[in-house]
Design an enzyme around this catalytic site. Structure first.
Site, PDB file in Angstrom:
ATOM      1  N   SER A 157       0.823  -1.215   0.000  1.00  0.00           N
ATOM      2  CA  SER A 157       0.000   0.000   0.000  1.00  0.00           C
ATOM      3  C   SER A 157       0.860   1.271   0.000  1.00  0.00           C
ATOM      4  O   SER A 157       0.485   2.278  -0.603  1.00  0.00           O
ATOM      5  CB  SER A 157      -0.920   0.000   1.215  1.00  0.00           C
ATOM      6  OG  SER A 157      -1.786  -1.098   1.142  1.00  0.00           O
ATOM      7  N   GLU A 228       9.265 -15.447  -0.616  1.00  0.00           N
ATOM      8  CA  GLU A 228      10.526 -14.794  -0.232  1.00  0.00           C
ATOM      9  C   GLU A 228      10.221 -13.999   1.028  1.00  0.00           C
ATOM     10  O   GLU A 228       9.663 -12.905   0.949  1.00  0.00           O
ATOM     11  CB  GLU A 228      10.999 -13.851  -1.350  1.00  0.00           C
ATOM     12  CG  GLU A 228      11.340 -14.518  -2.664  1.00  0.00           C
ATOM     13  CD  GLU A 228      12.635 -15.297  -2.609  1.00  0.00           C
ATOM     14  OE1 GLU A 228      13.338 -15.251  -1.582  1.00  0.00           O
ATOM     15  OE2 GLU A 228      12.935 -15.980  -3.600  1.00  0.00           O
ATOM     16  N   CYS A 262      15.755  -7.568   3.570  1.00  0.00           N
ATOM     17  CA  CYS A 262      15.534  -8.933   4.072  1.00  0.00           C
ATOM     18  C   CYS A 262      16.869  -9.616   4.316  1.00  0.00           C
ATOM     19  O   CYS A 262      17.010 -10.400   5.245  1.00  0.00           O
ATOM     20  CB  CYS A 262      14.710  -9.713   3.065  1.00  0.00           C
ATOM     21  SG  CYS A 262      15.364  -9.653   1.404  1.00  0.00           S
TER      22      CYS A 262
HETATM   23  P1  NAP Z   1       4.308  -7.339   4.580  1.00  0.00           P
HETATM   24  O1  NAP Z   1       3.598  -6.512   5.559  1.00  0.00           O
HETATM   25  O2  NAP Z   1       4.222  -8.802   4.678  1.00  0.00           O
HETATM   26  O3  NAP Z   1       3.779  -6.852   3.152  1.00  0.00           O
HETATM   27  C1  NAP Z   1       4.234  -7.432   1.947  1.00  0.00           C
HETATM   28  C2  NAP Z   1       3.083  -7.476   0.984  1.00  0.00           C
HETATM   29  O4  NAP Z   1       2.118  -8.402   1.454  1.00  0.00           O
HETATM   30  C3  NAP Z   1       2.348  -6.136   0.852  1.00  0.00           C
HETATM   31  O5  NAP Z   1       1.898  -5.996  -0.467  1.00  0.00           O
HETATM   32  C4  NAP Z   1       1.176  -6.318   1.806  1.00  0.00           C
HETATM   33  O6  NAP Z   1       0.087  -5.502   1.494  1.00  0.00           O
HETATM   34  C5  NAP Z   1       0.848  -7.774   1.590  1.00  0.00           C
HETATM   35  N1  NAP Z   1       0.163  -8.433   2.693  1.00  0.00           N
HETATM   36  C6  NAP Z   1       0.300  -8.210   4.016  1.00  0.00           C
HETATM   37  N2  NAP Z   1      -0.482  -9.060   4.711  1.00  0.00           N
HETATM   38  C7  NAP Z   1      -1.117  -9.850   3.804  1.00  0.00           C
HETATM   39  C8  NAP Z   1      -2.065 -10.899   3.889  1.00  0.00           C
HETATM   40  N3  NAP Z   1      -2.499 -11.341   5.059  1.00  0.00           N
HETATM   41  N4  NAP Z   1      -2.509 -11.462   2.753  1.00  0.00           N
HETATM   42  C9  NAP Z   1      -2.076 -11.030   1.564  1.00  0.00           C
HETATM   43  N5  NAP Z   1      -1.189 -10.025   1.406  1.00  0.00           N
HETATM   44  C10 NAP Z   1      -0.704  -9.444   2.509  1.00  0.00           C
HETATM   45  O7  NAP Z   1       5.840  -7.035   4.527  1.00  0.00           O
HETATM   46  P2  NAP Z   1       6.537  -5.624   4.411  1.00  0.00           P
HETATM   47  O8  NAP Z   1       6.482  -5.000   5.735  1.00  0.00           O
HETATM   48  O9  NAP Z   1       6.007  -4.860   3.243  1.00  0.00           O
HETATM   49  O10 NAP Z   1       8.022  -6.074   4.016  1.00  0.00           O
HETATM   50  C11 NAP Z   1       8.924  -6.449   4.959  1.00  0.00           C
HETATM   51  C12 NAP Z   1       9.130  -7.948   5.009  1.00  0.00           C
HETATM   52  O11 NAP Z   1       9.440  -8.462   3.734  1.00  0.00           O
HETATM   53  C13 NAP Z   1      10.300  -8.294   5.877  1.00  0.00           C
HETATM   54  O12 NAP Z   1       9.989  -9.393   6.677  1.00  0.00           O
HETATM   55  C14 NAP Z   1      11.385  -8.635   4.871  1.00  0.00           C
HETATM   56  O13 NAP Z   1      12.399  -9.449   5.385  1.00  0.00           O
HETATM   57  C15 NAP Z   1      10.605  -9.288   3.804  1.00  0.00           C
HETATM   58  N6  NAP Z   1      11.323  -9.261   2.523  1.00  0.00           N
HETATM   59  C16 NAP Z   1      11.811 -10.443   2.023  1.00  0.00           C
HETATM   60  C17 NAP Z   1      12.541 -10.445   0.841  1.00  0.00           C
HETATM   61  C18 NAP Z   1      13.086 -11.712   0.255  1.00  0.00           C
HETATM   62  O14 NAP Z   1      13.500 -11.681  -0.911  1.00  0.00           O
HETATM   63  N7  NAP Z   1      13.119 -12.812   0.975  1.00  0.00           N
HETATM   64  C19 NAP Z   1      12.754  -9.246   0.177  1.00  0.00           C
HETATM   65  C20 NAP Z   1      12.258  -8.056   0.716  1.00  0.00           C
HETATM   66  C21 NAP Z   1      11.541  -8.086   1.900  1.00  0.00           C
HETATM   67  P3  NAP Z   1      -0.184  -4.106   2.258  1.00  0.00           P
HETATM   68  O15 NAP Z   1       1.004  -3.249   2.054  1.00  0.00           O
HETATM   69  O16 NAP Z   1      -1.404  -3.587   1.602  1.00  0.00           O
HETATM   70  O17 NAP Z   1      -0.373  -4.478   3.699  1.00  0.00           O
END
Ligand code: NAP
Length: 459
Positions: A157, A228, A262
């Site tokens: 978002s 990921e 991450c």
């Molecule tokens: P997040 O809150 O999980 O959000 C990621 C995406 O998922 C957003 O588009 C979010 O939408 C959506 N989302 C959240 N809850 C959901 C649900 N219950 N069902 C479906 N979609 C959902 O994560 P973030 O805070 O943006 O990113 C940080 C995390 O990503 C960290 O844990 C980081 O380590 C991880 N990450 C991993 C990698 C990798 O390659 N392994 C790379 C980058 C980041 P909304 O924004 O609308 O809530």
């Protein structure tokens, strides 16, 4: 309505109308129709789109970088690097992608042959995070175009401006309508979209919680999913390390993107023989990092991506104190509009404790002392995640020990751990499953179709 906010100032940037049910339905229908023709498109047509997309990223570098900086606060120099890395990936895939799609062949015992052809799968849903708002999407988008799939993006978002711009760029690069569409939605409609028969698979980059929901829903419908997720990477420093460089990179690893990566050393684990010398320099260097305007070319760290993200990190620091950890310095909110905090460092963290096991997605490091390489490895592996890792040692025997021993999808020696456009990327344990980048990432959402041409003795 989704409103984007500049985390450096707290000011609203823009408002985006959320898609209603009819809007989502129209996009699913468009994706499905687009796939019918795109799936048989010639490879040169797909690589032409990738080449042009790479050029557009280069031509629009400044505008795209500025947009990311305003929406999620990363320093402008880091935003430019991210945009350049996407351009490099699209160019790389245009050049090397066709070779990754070459058919394979096997001889059969009956004298015949079997052929393995890489065929597209269909419309794939990508749920993406804000921290690398272009790069995370590019890792999905490039292979989607190359494979002959079509993509639907549900971006975070916070970065709806980036999401809308990505759709425009793909269209401007010559992709037919519907090959890549942005869904302006919150996470609420995601489950319903996953259950729709027109969606064949999903990929999610984000937190463990989001990964769990998407994987559950995809599992219910027997759809493939690549995850990921988070990590709390070890950054191990052994006595043979170049100490100055290791200190410099340990700081970079912890503060780049305001600690919201991450991968990158979240837990710095130092061999006892050099602990004192390392700690003194590391603490001095970390203390010298001052958060500043992300639009300033000299800024190394800006705000966090949002006030709620900043507050989550501050809550984790409180939790660390309650667990008996020492806050050596910093890790405090800065009293100004926006999502500001000072970098900080924790010691006396018990491996396996809540603080030692959770991912801290902000500029707060953890410093551990290890008596020997076995203890360094034990601390490194004492987490539920397994994404990246970095080890500083010039000893080949130690390199082999850590390359085999660290439970992670990736180990980098004597440098900051980072994804490379040519090499596979992904995690194990609760960091997710599946791979992105390289032919392994490309093949995740393809049908390896086996075609049998029996030999004469087969009947
Ligand atoms: P997040 O809150 O999980 O959000 C990621 C995406 O998922 C957003 O588009 C979010 O939408 C959506 N989302 C959240 N809850 C959901 C649900 N219950 N069902 C479906 N979609 C959902 O994560 P973030 O805070 O943006 O990113 C940080 C995390 O990503 C960290 O844990 C980081 O380590 C991880 N990450 C991993 C990698 C990798 O390659 N392994 C790379 C980058 C980041 P909304 O924004 O609308 O809530």
């Amino acid at each position: 309505m989704i409103t984007t906010v500049n985390p450096a100032t707290g000011e609203e940037l823009d408002h985006y109308e959320e898609l209603d049910g009819a809007g989502i339905e129209a996009r699913l229908d468009r994706a499905s129709r687009a796939f019918r023709s795109w799936r048989t498109s010639a490879l040169p047509e797909r690589t032409r789109v990738l080449t042009r997309l790479g050029e557009l990223f280069t031509e629009c570098e400044e505008e795209l970088a500025l947009l990311a900086t305003c929406e999620m606060g990363k320093p402008i120099t880091q935003a430019r690097s991210e945009v350049r890395k996407c351009a490099d990936l699209f160019a790389y895939l245009a050049e090397h992608g066709p070779a990754m799609l070459e058919a394979e062949e096997w001889s059969l015992s009956d004298g015949g042959r079997a052929e393995g052809r890489w065929l597209p799968l269909g419309p794939v849903l990508a749920v993406m995070p804000w921290n690398f708002p272009y790069w995370q999407v590019a890792r999905f988008l490039g292979p989607t175009i190359l494979a002959g799939n079509v993509g639907l993006l549900k971006h975070a978002s916070l970065v709806q401006g980036v999401a809308a711009r990505l759709e425009e760029l793909v269209e401007a690069a010559g992709a037919p309508t519907g090959v890549f569409q942005n869904l302006c939605i919150t996470s609420r409609p995601v489950a319903g979209i996953l259950g729709d028969d027109r969606i064949v698979a999903a990929t999610l980059t984000g937190s463990e919680g989001a990964g769990r929901s998407v994987a559950e829903e995809a599992g219910k419908h027997l759809k493939k999913v690549v995850l990921e997720l988070g990590g709390s990477d070890p950054f191990i420093v052994m006595p043979s390390a170049d100490l100055d460089q290791a200190v410099k990179d340990a700081v970079t690893a912890r503060i780049q993107n305001a600690g919201q990566s991450c991968i990158c050393g979240k837990r710095t684990i130092v061999h006892a023989d050099i602990y004192g010398a390392f700690a003194e320099r590391f603490v001095t260097a970390m203390k010298a990092i001052v958060p500043a305007d992300p639009l300033d070319e000299k800024t190394e760290i800006g705000p966090l991506s949002s006030v709620s993200q900043r507050d989550t990190v501050l809550d984790q620091v409180e939790q660390a104190k309650a667990e008996g950890c020492t806050v050596l310095f910093g890790a405090e909110a800065i009293d100004r509009p926006g999502a500001w905090m000072t970098p900080g460092l924790l010691t006396d963290v018990e491996p396996g404790s809540i603080t030692g096991s959770e991912e801290i997605f902000g500029p707060v490091g953890q410093l551990y002392r290890a008596a020997d390489r076995d203890e360094a490895l034990r601390i490194a592996n004492a987490i539920p995640f397994g994404l990246g890792s970095a080890v500083w040692t010039r000893d080949p025997d130690e390199q082999e020990f850590f390359a085999r021993g660290i439970e992670a999808g990736m180990t980098t020696f004597n440098a900051v751990n980072g994804s490379r456009i040519e090499a596979p990327f992904g995690g194990i344990k609760r960091s997710g499953h599946g791979r992105e980048l390289s032919r392994f990432g490309l093949h995740e959402f393809m049908n390896l179709k086996t075609i049998i041409h029996p030999g004469e003795t087969a009947q």
